[in-house]
Design an enzyme around this catalytic site. Structure first.
Site, PDB file in Angstrom:
ATOM      1  CB  VAL A 112      12.275 -54.916 -29.629  1.00  0.00           C
ATOM      2  CG1 VAL A 112      12.495 -54.015 -30.841  1.00  0.00           C
ATOM      3  CG2 VAL A 112      10.981 -54.539 -28.927  1.00  0.00           C
ATOM      4  CE  LYS A 113      14.772 -61.244 -35.343  1.00  0.00           C
ATOM      5  NZ  LYS A 113      14.387 -62.282 -36.330  1.00  0.00           N
ATOM      6  CB  ILE A 114      17.719 -53.861 -32.733  1.00  0.00           C
ATOM      7  CG1 ILE A 114      18.610 -54.411 -31.612  1.00  0.00           C
ATOM      8  CG2 ILE A 114      16.481 -53.193 -32.159  1.00  0.00           C
ATOM      9  CD1 ILE A 114      19.173 -53.329 -30.712  1.00  0.00           C
TER      10      ILE A 114
END
Length: 249
Positions: free
Chosen positions: A92-94
């Site tokens: 998950v890219k944040i």
């Protein structure tokens, strides 16, 4: 000689075109995939979840980074948890901050503590790397995505910074340093030599890797031939018969 098969770095294909992802999946050099809302918009994606789930089918268990798109940390967390639920291979890219410049370390800590593999993106400074790495659960994998290419766009050599970032990552051995936004094929060699774990590569840059170890004399000749072919095809003519020179008294 450059032996790409001897590289320690993992090459991740970057993009949002499903056909391109399918082609990259066939390339043994590719070890994972990344995308982001900008690339998805450019590719004409209108349904985020439908695209993501189809892409996950295409990559068949290989790592795929999918990015949240809210600017509110509470909503980012909801999105992150939902995205993570789509597959064990999802990273998950944040973003390292929201648009107000507020840091995402707390969010990274919360997700990391629950075993969600985060790809913290848009990182440019060692202070950002330190804040995020400090927040990570040492038992959970994570990707530290530093935009070395954009750092180079400012006229700064990113390699010393990337080496220092790597040392910071070593304090959390399950974190991996990613060289993001490469500008030329040489960056792949530089990232490997620096010790980065991952580099993202666009399809165009992947093609340029075909020039590794090419004889420069041959490359020069091919370039000359290309210029000549293009000039001939243009029909240019500057002979005096074609366009007499104006005589000045």
């Amino acid at each position: 000689m450059i032996d790409i098969n001897a590289f320690n770095i993992s090459i991740y294909a970057d993009g949002a075109d499903l056909n391109s992802i399918r082609q990259s999946k066939k390339n043994p050099l590719i070890k994972g995939f990344t995308t982001n809302p900008t690339l998805m918009r450019q590719a004409g994606v209108t349904d985020y979840e439908a695209f993501a789930k189809e892409a996950l089918q295409v990559v068949e268990g290989m790592p795929l980074s999918l990015e949240v798109f809210s600017d509110d940390f509470a909503e980012m967390e909801v999105q992150a948890r939902k995205i993570a639920s789509w597959g064990d291979n999802v990273n998950v890219k944040i973003p390292v901050t929201n648009t107000k410049g507020e840091g995402a370390a707390k969010l990274a800590k919360s997700l990391s503590n629950d075993g969600i593999i985060c790809n913290i993106t848009a990182m440019f400074t060692l202070e950002q790397v330190e804040d995020i790495v400090d927040a990570l659960n040492p038992e959970c994998e994570a990707i530290i995505s530093v935009f070395a290419g954009r750092i180079a766009d400012t006229g700064v050599d990113p390699m010393p910074l990337m080496r220092e970032a790597l040392e910071i990552c070593k304090t959390k051995p399950k974190s991996k340093l990613l060289w993001a936004s490469p500008r030329e094929a040489l960056n792949i060699v530089q990232a490997n030599d620096t010790g980065c774990h991952i580099i993202t590569v666009t399809p165009d840059l992947l093609k340029k890797m075909g020039s590794f170890n090419k004889d420069l004399h041959q490359f020069s000749l091919e370039t000359v031939k290309m210029f000549h072919t293009d000039a001939t095809a243009s029909g240019y003519d500057i002979s005096e018969e074609a366009a007499p020179m104006k005589k000045y008294a």
